[in-house]
Motif scaffolding. Structure first.
Motif, PDB file in Angstrom:
ATOM      1  N   ILE A   3       0.861  -1.187   0.000  1.00 57.65           N
ATOM      2  CA  ILE A   3       0.000   0.000   0.000  1.00 57.65           C
ATOM      3  C   ILE A   3       0.891   1.228   0.000  1.00 57.65           C
ATOM      4  CG2 ILE A   3      -1.548   1.394   1.432  1.00 57.65           C
ATOM      5  CD1 ILE A   3      -2.955  -1.275   2.117  1.00 57.65           C
ATOM      6  N   LEU A   4       0.631   2.123  -0.927  1.00 62.91           N
ATOM      7  CA  LEU A   4       1.334   3.404  -0.970  1.00 62.91           C
ATOM      8  C   LEU A   4       0.363   4.512  -0.576  1.00 62.91           C
ATOM      9  CD1 LEU A   4       3.224   3.093  -4.398  1.00 62.91           C
ATOM     10  CD2 LEU A   4       4.107   2.547  -2.113  1.00 62.91           C
ATOM     11  N   VAL A   5       0.742   5.292   0.418  1.00 63.62           N
ATOM     12  CA  VAL A   5      -0.004   6.496   0.790  1.00 63.62           C
ATOM     13  C   VAL A   5       0.899   7.678   0.425  1.00 63.62           C
ATOM     14  CG1 VAL A   5      -1.022   7.830   2.682  1.00 63.62           C
ATOM     15  CG2 VAL A   5      -1.164   5.320   2.704  1.00 63.62           C
ATOM     16  N   ILE A   6       0.434   8.525  -0.478  1.00 63.27           N
ATOM     17  CA  ILE A   6       1.230   9.692  -0.857  1.00 63.27           C
ATOM     18  C   ILE A   6       0.973  10.776   0.197  1.00 63.27           C
ATOM     19  CG2 ILE A   6       1.836  11.289  -2.709  1.00 63.27           C
ATOM     20  CD1 ILE A   6       2.123   8.271  -3.486  1.00 63.27           C
ATOM     21  N   ALA A   7       1.971  11.005   1.043  1.00 56.37           N
ATOM     22  CA  ALA A   7       1.794  11.930   2.167  1.00 56.37           C
ATOM     23  C   ALA A   7       2.026  13.373   1.744  1.00 56.37           C
ATOM     24  CB  ALA A   7       2.750  11.559   3.299  1.00 56.37           C
ATOM     25  N   ASP A   8       2.849  13.561   0.714  1.00 58.70           N
ATOM     26  CA  ASP A   8       3.163  14.925   0.304  1.00 58.70           C
ATOM     27  C   ASP A   8       3.725  14.914  -1.117  1.00 58.70           C
ATOM     28  OD1 ASP A   8       3.327  17.673   0.771  1.00 58.70           O
ATOM     29  OD2 ASP A   8       5.432  17.552   1.368  1.00 58.70           O
ATOM     30  N   GLY A   9       3.529  16.026  -1.821  1.00 57.48           N
ATOM     31  CA  GLY A   9       4.153  16.203  -3.134  1.00 57.48           C
ATOM     32  C   GLY A   9       3.341  15.623  -4.274  1.00 57.48           C
ATOM     33  N   ASN A  10       3.982  15.560  -5.441  1.00 59.97           N
ATOM     34  CA  ASN A  10       3.348  14.905  -6.592  1.00 59.97           C
ATOM     35  C   ASN A  10       4.401  14.340  -7.520  1.00 59.97           C
ATOM     36  OD1 ASN A  10       3.979  17.137  -8.509  1.00 59.97           O
ATOM     37  ND2 ASN A  10       2.601  18.243  -7.138  1.00 59.97           N
ATOM     38  N   GLY A  11       3.946  13.426  -8.368  1.00 54.47           N
ATOM     39  CA  GLY A  11       4.878  12.732  -9.250  1.00 54.47           C
ATOM     40  C   GLY A  11       4.145  11.670 -10.038  1.00 54.47           C
ATOM     41  N   SER A  12       4.847  10.558 -10.301  1.00 55.40           N
ATOM     42  CA  SER A  12       4.175   9.498 -11.052  1.00 55.40           C
ATOM     43  C   SER A  12       4.602   8.125 -10.563  1.00 55.40           C
ATOM     44  CB  SER A  12       4.449   9.639 -12.551  1.00 55.40           C
ATOM     45  OG  SER A  12       5.785   9.288 -12.812  1.00 55.40           O
ATOM     46  N   LEU A  13       3.715   7.170 -10.840  1.00 55.32           N
ATOM     47  CA  LEU A  13       3.910   5.764 -10.502  1.00 55.32           C
ATOM     48  C   LEU A  13       3.874   5.010 -11.822  1.00 55.32           C
ATOM     49  CD1 LEU A  13       3.799   3.220  -8.648  1.00 55.32           C
ATOM     50  CD2 LEU A  13       1.348   3.635  -8.391  1.00 55.32           C
ATOM     51  N   LYS A  14       4.955   4.254 -12.087  1.00 54.87           N
ATOM     52  CA  LYS A  14       5.092   3.562 -13.380  1.00 54.87           C
ATOM     53  C   LYS A  14       5.259   2.074 -13.110  1.00 54.87           C
ATOM     54  CE  LYS A  14       7.589   5.449 -17.225  1.00 54.87           C
ATOM     55  NZ  LYS A  14       8.804   6.187 -17.547  1.00 54.87           N
ATOM     56  N   TRP A  15       4.648   1.254 -13.931  1.00 51.94           N
ATOM     57  CA  TRP A  15       4.809  -0.200 -13.810  1.00 51.94           C
ATOM     58  C   TRP A  15       4.785  -0.781 -15.206  1.00 51.94           C
ATOM     59  CZ3 TRP A  15       0.564   2.688 -12.968  1.00 51.94           C
ATOM     60  CH2 TRP A  15      -0.617   2.347 -13.637  1.00 51.94           C
ATOM     61  N   ASP A  16       5.020  -2.076 -15.323  1.00 46.90           N
ATOM     62  CA  ASP A  16       5.045  -2.736 -16.631  1.00 46.90           C
ATOM     63  C   ASP A  16       3.647  -2.674 -17.227  1.00 46.90           C
ATOM     64  OD1 ASP A  16       5.536  -4.241 -18.840  1.00 46.90           O
ATOM     65  OD2 ASP A  16       5.494  -6.168 -17.800  1.00 46.90           O
ATOM     66  N   GLY A  17       3.446  -1.775 -18.168  1.00 50.52           N
ATOM     67  CA  GLY A  17       2.132  -1.683 -18.796  1.00 50.52           C
ATOM     68  C   GLY A  17       1.381  -0.419 -18.457  1.00 50.52           C
ATOM     69  N   GLY A  18       1.954   0.463 -17.647  1.00 47.93           N
ATOM     70  CA  GLY A  18       1.188   1.668 -17.362  1.00 47.93           C
ATOM     71  C   GLY A  18       1.932   2.697 -16.537  1.00 47.93           C
ATOM     72  N   GLU A  19       1.306   3.862 -16.463  1.00 46.35           N
ATOM     73  CA  GLU A  19       1.835   4.952 -15.650  1.00 46.35           C
ATOM     74  C   GLU A  19       0.658   5.758 -15.130  1.00 46.35           C
ATOM     75  OE1 GLU A  19       5.175   8.517 -15.909  1.00 46.35           O
ATOM     76  OE2 GLU A  19       4.701   7.363 -17.709  1.00 46.35           O
ATOM     77  N   GLN A  20       0.801   6.309 -13.946  1.00 50.46           N
ATOM     78  CA  GLN A  20      -0.289   7.049 -13.321  1.00 50.46           C
ATOM     79  C   GLN A  20       0.302   8.232 -12.558  1.00 50.46           C
ATOM     80  OE1 GLN A  20      -3.701   5.443 -11.947  1.00 50.46           O
ATOM     81  NE2 GLN A  20      -4.094   7.321 -10.822  1.00 50.46           N
ATOM     82  N   LEU A  47       2.432  -7.561  -9.022  1.00 50.10           N
ATOM     83  CA  LEU A  47       2.766  -6.440  -9.912  1.00 50.10           C
ATOM     84  C   LEU A  47       4.228  -6.483 -10.348  1.00 50.10           C
ATOM     85  CD1 LEU A  47       1.565  -3.706 -11.086  1.00 50.10           C
ATOM     86  CD2 LEU A  47       2.733  -2.595  -9.176  1.00 50.10           C
ATOM     87  N   GLY A  48       5.125  -6.821  -9.414  1.00 47.90           N
ATOM     88  CA  GLY A  48       6.560  -6.848  -9.739  1.00 47.90           C
ATOM     89  C   GLY A  48       7.179  -5.464  -9.683  1.00 47.90           C
ATOM     90  N   ALA A  49       8.047  -5.167 -10.634  1.00 45.55           N
ATOM     91  CA  ALA A  49       8.809  -3.914 -10.603  1.00 45.55           C
ATOM     92  C   ALA A  49       7.896  -2.706 -10.821  1.00 45.55           C
ATOM     93  CB  ALA A  49       9.894  -3.956 -11.675  1.00 45.55           C
ATOM     94  N   TYR A  50       8.189  -1.642 -10.072  1.00 43.06           N
ATOM     95  CA  TYR A  50       7.499  -0.362 -10.304  1.00 43.06           C
ATOM     96  C   TYR A  50       8.452   0.771  -9.952  1.00 43.06           C
ATOM     97  CZ  TYR A  50       6.519  -0.279  -5.197  1.00 43.06           C
ATOM     98  OH  TYR A  50       6.629  -0.280  -3.830  1.00 43.06           O
ATOM     99  N   GLU A  51       8.111   1.963 -10.391  1.00 37.25           N
ATOM    100  CA  GLU A  51       8.967   3.126 -10.170  1.00 37.25           C
ATOM    101  C   GLU A  51       8.141   4.290  -9.637  1.00 37.25           C
ATOM    102  OE1 GLU A  51      12.395   3.047 -13.648  1.00 37.25           O
ATOM    103  OE2 GLU A  51      10.904   4.646 -13.671  1.00 37.25           O
ATOM    104  N   LEU A  52       8.707   5.008  -8.696  1.00 38.03           N
ATOM    105  CA  LEU A  52       8.109   6.256  -8.247  1.00 38.03           C
ATOM    106  C   LEU A  52       9.027   7.390  -8.677  1.00 38.03           C
ATOM    107  CD1 LEU A  52       7.051   5.284  -4.611  1.00 38.03           C
ATOM    108  CD2 LEU A  52       5.488   6.040  -6.424  1.00 38.03           C
ATOM    109  N   SER A  53       8.459   8.438  -9.254  1.00 32.93           N
ATOM    110  CA  SER A  53       9.302   9.575  -9.607  1.00 32.93           C
ATOM    111  C   SER A  53       8.586  10.877  -9.304  1.00 32.93           C
ATOM    112  CB  SER A  53       9.731   9.504 -11.062  1.00 32.93           C
ATOM    113  OG  SER A  53       8.614   9.434 -11.892  1.00 32.93           O
ATOM    114  N   GLY A  54       9.371  11.953  -9.182  1.00 31.79           N
ATOM    115  CA  GLY A  54       8.841  13.260  -8.834  1.00 31.79           C
ATOM    116  C   GLY A  54       9.422  13.726  -7.517  1.00 31.79           C
TER     117      GLY A  54
END
Length: 325
Positions: free
Chosen positions: A276-293, A307-314
């Motif tokens: 579970i990811l709770v975004i406490a502050d800021g903004n950015g993106s969440l990327k995984w195999d097949g999508g980005e949000q 899900l496997g590998a994912y990336e958080l950026s921002g």
């Protein structure tokens, strides 16, 4: 059954009117009904609130339906309550516009629990706090059942309670049996066992939403209080640097870490547990195999174990929770 490729699930929050609530959750872009809204149940699979998916292929489905369809594969080998088969955690945002009742929660083994209900160990992360905002956190040294009963009978329960001032960025671990209360002026992310059982010790003699005094649960409270302490912990979490993960609460039910993203961080789920990811502050993106949000403060995501590998950026402050071994 068609196969759905695992993706991060976002849910429509179930909003709860509370006597102590306000309108502060609107700052996260959440849709609030009329009234004093105290709780946003962000991810829930409880009879008192089941959240529905708002993104992707499963939009419109409740977390209970997803549990029934994808079960252990998506939630992981540890991602179930052994007691009732439901999703094991409940994720909330709380707007404390006024003081909450002084309360305590039972453990899983308490005999007075309703059928199918779990105990409630929880943790709080303070998202925002007005200057001087306080919480009630445990009992003063030396308070036992007899002295607590006497204090209640004599109308001086507040003499037994430990009150502390809090700041944004602090984390509190509140095992079942710990007497506690959030007070006015705090905004909190709460990660807890999937339970809605609260025993009220004291409610300031104020009327509830219906104009009547709210029920107190003195006997149950006295039975479940851990007078010797249950291992509650308080932690300042300021020093986290980009890419680091600091454990801010560790219990048999959840492990919660705080991370700071300033750029990109590569992560991965494991087969044992959802994330579970709770975004406490800021903004950015969440990327995984097949999508980005796109992601922003106040949003919560359930990442299936597969899900496997994912990336958080921002530029983000993130609370990441799993079910531990």
């Amino acid at each position: 059954m068609t196969t759905v490729k695992a993706y991060p699930l976002q849910f429509k929050a179930e909003m709860k009117e509370r006597i102590w609530g306000g309108r502060a959750l609107e700052q996260y872009g959440l849709e609030l009904p009329e009234g004093a809204i105290g709780e946003g149940w962000m991810i829930g699979d409880h009879p008192n609130g089941i959240t529905k998916v708002i993104n992707g292929e499963l939009a419109g489905q409740g977390l209970d339906q997803i549990r029934e369809q994808f079960g252990r594969e998506w939630f992981g080998s540890r991602g179930f309550s052994e007691k009732n088969g439901r999703f094991p955690l409940l994720i909330k945002l709380l707007d404390c516009n006024d003081d909450l009742s002084v309360q305590v929660h039972p453990t899983d083994s308490y005999e007075g629990l309703p059928a199918g209900e779990l105990g409630k160990t929880e943790m709080w992360y303070i998202l925002d706090a007005k200057p001087g905002a306080k919480i009630i956190y445990g009992l003063k040294e030396g308070v036992d059942r007899a002295s607590m009963e006497a204090a209640i009978a004599e109308g001086r329960i507040t003499d037994t309670l430990q009150e502390i001032t809090v700041q944004a960025g602090e984390a509190f671990y509140i095992p079942a049996g710990t007497v506690h209360a959030l007070c006015s002026g705090v905004l909190v992310a709460e990660i807890q066992q999937n339970s809605d059982t609260t025993y009220r010790l004291y409610d300031y003699d104020r009327p509830g939403l219906d104009g009547k005094l709210r029920e107190l649960h003195i006997e149950d409270s006295l039975n479940v209080i851990a007078y010797e302490g249950a291992g509650a912990q308080r932690m300042k979490t300021d020093g986290v640097k980009h890419g680091e993960w600091l454990t801010i609460a560790s219990s048999p039910y959840f492990l919660v870490e705080k991370g700071v993203v300033a750029g990109t961080v590569a992560l991965s789920t494991s087969p044992e547990s959802f994330v579970i990811l709770v975004i406490a502050d800021g903004n950015g993106s969440l990327k995984w195999d097949g999508g980005e949000q796109a992601v922003k403060a106040g949003e919560c995501f359930l990442l299936p174990a597969t899900l496997g590998a994912y990336e958080l950026s921002g530029n983000l402050t993130v609370l990441r929770s799993i079910v531990p071994e």
